[in-house]
Design a protein around this motif. Structure first.
Motif, PDB file in Angstrom:
ATOM      1  N   LYS A 147       0.818  -1.212   0.000  1.00 16.40           N
ATOM      2  CA  LYS A 147       0.000   0.000   0.000  1.00 16.40           C
ATOM      3  C   LYS A 147       0.855   1.266   0.000  1.00 16.40           C
ATOM      4  N   VAL A 148       1.918   1.266   0.779  1.00 13.62           N
ATOM      5  CA  VAL A 148       2.774   2.440   0.893  1.00 13.62           C
ATOM      6  C   VAL A 148       4.192   2.036   0.507  1.00 13.62           C
ATOM      7  N   VAL A 149       4.780   2.762  -0.427  1.00 10.89           N
ATOM      8  CA  VAL A 149       6.104   2.386  -0.913  1.00 10.89           C
ATOM      9  C   VAL A 149       7.141   3.445  -0.554  1.00 10.89           C
ATOM     10  N   TYR A 150       8.171   2.996   0.137  1.00 11.17           N
ATOM     11  CA  TYR A 150       9.370   3.789   0.401  1.00 11.17           C
ATOM     12  C   TYR A 150      10.444   3.188  -0.494  1.00 11.17           C
ATOM     13  N   THR A 151      11.185   4.011  -1.202  1.00  8.89           N
ATOM     14  CA  THR A 151      12.144   3.502  -2.175  1.00  8.89           C
ATOM     15  C   THR A 151      13.569   3.885  -1.774  1.00  8.89           C
ATOM     16  N   LEU A 152      14.433   2.880  -1.697  1.00 10.12           N
ATOM     17  CA  LEU A 152      15.841   3.081  -1.402  1.00 10.12           C
ATOM     18  C   LEU A 152      16.627   2.727  -2.653  1.00 10.12           C
ATOM     19  N   LYS A 153      17.342   3.703  -3.218  1.00  8.91           N
ATOM     20  CA  LYS A 153      18.131   3.470  -4.430  1.00  8.91           C
ATOM     21  C   LYS A 153      19.605   3.641  -4.091  1.00  8.91           C
ATOM     22  N   PHE A 154      20.404   2.655  -4.496  1.00  7.40           N
ATOM     23  CA  PHE A 154      21.852   2.719  -4.326  1.00  7.40           C
ATOM     24  C   PHE A 154      22.507   3.025  -5.668  1.00  7.40           C
ATOM     25  N   TYR A 155      23.420   3.955  -5.647  1.00  2.01           N
ATOM     26  CA  TYR A 155      24.254   4.269  -6.800  1.00  2.01           C
ATOM     27  C   TYR A 155      25.680   3.886  -6.413  1.00  2.01           C
ATOM     28  N   ASP A 156      26.677   4.216  -7.220  1.00  4.52           N
ATOM     29  CA  ASP A 156      28.057   3.795  -6.939  1.00  4.52           C
ATOM     30  C   ASP A 156      28.490   4.097  -5.510  1.00  4.52           C
ATOM     31  N   THR A 157      28.311   5.328  -5.071  1.00  7.31           N
ATOM     32  CA  THR A 157      28.756   5.699  -3.723  1.00  7.31           C
ATOM     33  C   THR A 157      27.680   6.441  -2.937  1.00  7.31           C
ATOM     34  N   THR A 158      26.558   6.731  -3.569  1.00  5.90           N
ATOM     35  CA  THR A 158      25.500   7.509  -2.918  1.00  5.90           C
ATOM     36  C   THR A 158      24.209   6.693  -2.862  1.00  5.90           C
ATOM     37  N   PHE A 159      23.263   7.183  -2.062  1.00  2.00           N
ATOM     38  CA  PHE A 159      21.955   6.543  -1.985  1.00  2.00           C
ATOM     39  C   PHE A 159      20.897   7.631  -1.851  1.00  2.00           C
ATOM     40  N   THR A 160      19.655   7.281  -2.201  1.00  2.00           N
ATOM     41  CA  THR A 160      18.498   8.126  -1.913  1.00  2.00           C
ATOM     42  C   THR A 160      17.405   7.230  -1.348  1.00  2.00           C
ATOM     43  N   PHE A 161      16.711   7.734  -0.349  1.00  2.00           N
ATOM     44  CA  PHE A 161      15.569   7.062   0.260  1.00  2.00           C
ATOM     45  C   PHE A 161      14.402   8.018   0.078  1.00  2.00           C
ATOM     46  N   THR A 162      13.396   7.618  -0.694  1.00  2.00           N
ATOM     47  CA  THR A 162      12.273   8.494  -1.020  1.00  2.00           C
ATOM     48  C   THR A 162      11.000   8.006  -0.337  1.00  2.00           C
ATOM     49  N   THR A 163      10.290   8.932   0.286  1.00  2.00           N
ATOM     50  CA  THR A 163       9.058   8.613   0.995  1.00  2.00           C
ATOM     51  C   THR A 163       7.858   8.739   0.053  1.00  2.00           C
ATOM     52  N   ILE A 204      10.477  15.047   6.561  1.00  2.00           N
ATOM     53  CA  ILE A 204      10.038  13.756   7.098  1.00  2.00           C
ATOM     54  C   ILE A 204       9.336  13.941   8.441  1.00  2.00           C
ATOM     55  N   SER A 205       9.063  15.175   8.807  1.00  2.00           N
ATOM     56  CA  SER A 205       8.378  15.460  10.061  1.00  2.00           C
ATOM     57  C   SER A 205       7.028  14.747  10.096  1.00  2.00           C
ATOM     58  N   GLY A 206       6.782  13.995  11.150  1.00  2.63           N
ATOM     59  CA  GLY A 206       5.521  13.274  11.284  1.00  2.63           C
ATOM     60  C   GLY A 206       5.477  11.926  10.579  1.00  2.63           C
ATOM     61  N   ASP A 207       6.532  11.576   9.843  1.00  6.32           N
ATOM     62  CA  ASP A 207       6.591  10.296   9.134  1.00  6.32           C
ATOM     63  C   ASP A 207       7.485   9.356   9.952  1.00  6.32           C
ATOM     64  N   THR A 208       6.863   8.496  10.759  1.00  5.20           N
ATOM     65  CA  THR A 208       7.647   7.656  11.679  1.00  5.20           C
ATOM     66  C   THR A 208       8.525   6.647  10.942  1.00  5.20           C
ATOM     67  N   ILE A 209       8.070   6.135   9.804  1.00  6.08           N
ATOM     68  CA  ILE A 209       8.897   5.184   9.044  1.00  6.08           C
ATOM     69  C   ILE A 209      10.130   5.886   8.483  1.00  6.08           C
ATOM     70  N   ALA A 210       9.948   7.079   7.935  1.00  2.00           N
ATOM     71  CA  ALA A 210      11.088   7.821   7.383  1.00  2.00           C
ATOM     72  C   ALA A 210      12.069   8.215   8.488  1.00  2.00           C
ATOM     73  N   THR A 211      11.541   8.584   9.654  1.00  8.24           N
ATOM     74  CA  THR A 211      12.407   8.943  10.779  1.00  8.24           C
ATOM     75  C   THR A 211      13.207   7.730  11.237  1.00  8.24           C
ATOM     76  N   LYS A 212      12.545   6.569  11.312  1.00 11.17           N
ATOM     77  CA  LYS A 212      13.242   5.335  11.681  1.00 11.17           C
ATOM     78  C   LYS A 212      14.304   5.007  10.628  1.00 11.17           C
ATOM     79  N   ALA A 213      13.950   5.137   9.356  1.00 13.69           N
ATOM     80  CA  ALA A 213      14.899   4.845   8.278  1.00 13.69           C
ATOM     81  C   ALA A 213      16.121   5.745   8.364  1.00 13.69           C
ATOM     82  N   GLN A 214      15.910   7.029   8.631  1.00  7.69           N
ATOM     83  CA  GLN A 214      17.038   7.957   8.739  1.00  7.69           C
ATOM     84  C   GLN A 214      17.971   7.515   9.873  1.00  7.69           C
ATOM     85  N   ASN A 215      17.403   7.128  11.003  1.00  5.59           N
ATOM     86  CA  ASN A 215      18.219   6.668  12.126  1.00  5.59           C
ATOM     87  C   ASN A 215      18.948   5.370  11.799  1.00  5.59           C
ATOM     88  N   ILE A 216      18.272   4.443  11.121  1.00  3.50           N
ATOM     89  CA  ILE A 216      18.908   3.179  10.725  1.00  3.50           C
ATOM     90  C   ILE A 216      20.054   3.469   9.754  1.00  3.50           C
TER      91      ILE A 216
END
Length: 98
Positions: free
Chosen positions: A10-26, A57-69
């Protein structure tokens, strides 16, 4: 880059890895970015300069957890189909390839 998504259909968070960088999109369009490196023999994993680079990511508990992880991950498990980022105290976040 490699796209890995959260397991929820239902809800998709996307983590993309590149050569040395990453993006996590809510689902709301916020982005957490940084640099990553891994050692496949020791299975160590580390991210640096982890920060919100777009939106909020204010108020987004999954994104906040992901940032900490992402900031604190030290190990990983997985293969081309799934990835589990682990913090030393058995805290982890798991992603599945879509």
């Amino acid at each position: 880059g490699k796209m890995i998504t959260s397991p929820s259909s239902k809800v998709v968070y996307t983590l993309k890895f590149y050569d040395t960088t990453f993006t996590f999109t809510t689902p709301g369009g916020a982005t957490i970015s940084g640099y990553w490196q891994a050692d496949n023999k020791k299975r160590t994993f580390r991210c640096t300069q982890v920060r919100v680079t777009d939106g909020s990511i204010s108020g987004d508990t999954i994104a906040t957890k992901a940032q900490n992880i992402l900031k604190n991950a030290r190990y990983y498990e997985g293969d081309a189909n799934w990835l589990q980022l682990q913090v030393q105290d058995n805290t982890y976040m798991q992603f599945h390839n879509k």
